[in-house]
Design a protein around this motif. Sequence first.
Motif, PDB file in Angstrom:
ATOM      1  N   UNK A 165       0.821  -1.209   0.000  1.00  0.00           N
ATOM      2  CA  UNK A 165       0.000   0.000   0.000  1.00  0.00           C
ATOM      3  C   UNK A 165       0.857   1.261   0.000  1.00  0.00           C
ATOM      4  N   UNK A 166       2.007   1.205   0.663  1.00  0.00           N
ATOM      5  CA  UNK A 166       2.855   2.390   0.783  1.00  0.00           C
ATOM      6  C   UNK A 166       3.262   2.982  -0.568  1.00  0.00           C
ATOM      7  N   UNK A 167       3.594   2.178  -1.607  1.00  0.00           N
ATOM      8  CA  UNK A 167       3.935   2.795  -2.898  1.00  0.00           C
ATOM      9  C   UNK A 167       2.810   3.639  -3.485  1.00  0.00           C
ATOM     10  N   UNK A 168       1.553   3.260  -3.228  1.00  0.00           N
ATOM     11  CA  UNK A 168       0.438   4.078  -3.722  1.00  0.00           C
ATOM     12  C   UNK A 168       0.424   5.424  -3.008  1.00  0.00           C
ATOM     13  N   UNK A 169       0.647   5.397  -1.695  1.00  0.00           N
ATOM     14  CA  UNK A 169       0.747   6.655  -0.960  1.00  0.00           C
ATOM     15  C   UNK A 169       1.915   7.496  -1.430  1.00  0.00           C
ATOM     16  N   UNK A 170       3.012   6.833  -1.819  1.00  0.00           N
ATOM     17  CA  UNK A 170       4.168   7.561  -2.353  1.00  0.00           C
ATOM     18  C   UNK A 170       3.793   8.304  -3.631  1.00  0.00           C
ATOM     19  N   UNK A 171       3.031   7.662  -4.515  1.00  0.00           N
ATOM     20  CA  UNK A 171       2.601   8.317  -5.749  1.00  0.00           C
ATOM     21  C   UNK A 171       1.645   9.467  -5.459  1.00  0.00           C
ATOM     22  N   UNK A 172       0.787   9.303  -4.462  1.00  0.00           N
ATOM     23  CA  UNK A 172      -0.127  10.390  -4.096  1.00  0.00           C
ATOM     24  C   UNK A 172       0.643  11.620  -3.635  1.00  0.00           C
ATOM     25  N   UNK A 173       1.680  11.389  -2.845  1.00  0.00           N
ATOM     26  CA  UNK A 173       2.498  12.503  -2.364  1.00  0.00           C
ATOM     27  C   UNK A 173       3.303  13.107  -3.507  1.00  0.00           C
ATOM     28  N   UNK A 174       3.739  12.255  -4.438  1.00  0.00           N
ATOM     29  CA  UNK A 174       4.570  12.722  -5.544  1.00  0.00           C
ATOM     30  C   UNK A 174       3.831  13.707  -6.436  1.00  0.00           C
ATOM     31  N   UNK A 175       2.513  13.539  -6.582  1.00  0.00           N
ATOM     32  CA  UNK A 175       1.736  14.410  -7.460  1.00  0.00           C
ATOM     33  C   UNK A 175       1.252  15.672  -6.762  1.00  0.00           C
ATOM     34  N   UNK A 176       1.631  15.851  -5.498  1.00  0.00           N
ATOM     35  CA  UNK A 176       1.236  17.061  -4.780  1.00  0.00           C
ATOM     36  C   UNK A 176       2.407  17.497  -3.910  1.00  0.00           C
ATOM     37  N   UNK A 177       3.361  18.162  -4.538  1.00  0.00           N
ATOM     38  CA  UNK A 177       4.604  18.528  -3.868  1.00  0.00           C
ATOM     39  C   UNK A 177       4.390  19.761  -2.992  1.00  0.00           C
TER      40      UNK A 177
END
Length: 320
Positions: free
Chosen positions: A58-70
């Motif tokens: 699940x953590x990689x999905x959260x990583x992508x969410x954070x990546x698109x909102x710097x």
Amino acid sequence: ALISFVLPSGYFGPLSSRVRGLFVQHTRTGNPLVDSVAEHQPASQQAYYQYLNVICNIAPIGFLMVLFKITDQSAFLLLYAMVTYFFSAKMVRLIILTGPIAAILGGLFIGSMFDWSVAQLITGASTSPPPPADEVSKKAPGSSKKSKKNSASTTPDFVPSELSDLYGTFSSKYSSVEGQFFRKIGALIFGFALFTYGKGFGDYCDKMAVALSNPSIMFKAQLRSGQTIIIDDYREAYWWLRDNTPSDSRIMAWWDYGYQITGIANRTTIADGNTWNHEHIALLGRTLTAPEKEGHRAARHLADYILIWAGGGGDDLAKR
């Protein structure tokens, strides 16, 4: 300039073998003591799942969410995640560093999905259906261009301009009556999955907490009959050394048990986790693994007693 001035002063020594092992292959640190430890090997996918369980998926999905909102906060999370993953991939014992950031990133995804599911099931988040086709045809000739311009202006910044039309189509389907129905179905599926996997994850955490909190010199085991017993052979051996050997005795054992022999048995040990002499460790390993007569010829000059783990279950040979 500061580094070139400080290093020659002698206050800072060279990097230790453990630190070098984070940047080179584990078999090339130059210290056989470090290279022999199983915890210094690179982490595997199985190791991540063992300690993080479903959070590692699940953590990689959260990583992508954070990546698109710097933002300033998300930049810290991204840096934290990349650094901890790099070092944990180099050394399996450093997977512990990924625990906090994996929990944060996994929580971001689960929290966002939970809020979305509640919005679909309680508030409905419904929108009016698109206008009929005949009503659209009555609009002015230039209205289509204007509507396209307005739809483009509502497209989020992270969506490329080439995909703006596709995003508009998806948005209209998402806001339709059919889309609202499928959103409710998706929210129910997510709620069921959250309950099912959440309960299993909680049970797994409880089991891991019990397993990791047990002392290393005493542990539980089960006989073939199912009876639970406590194995405390290590403690008994250390107490025997303390009570039945002279205070100046030298004890030979593999370096893993060095600190325990010193702390519990109060006897001098040949090697421990702070032994830096490579040849010393090599001689110890050769003595313990050599044939009995050959090993005795070397051991009698080094120690008075030898501590050996027998009966199966030991992994000392696997570490050399």
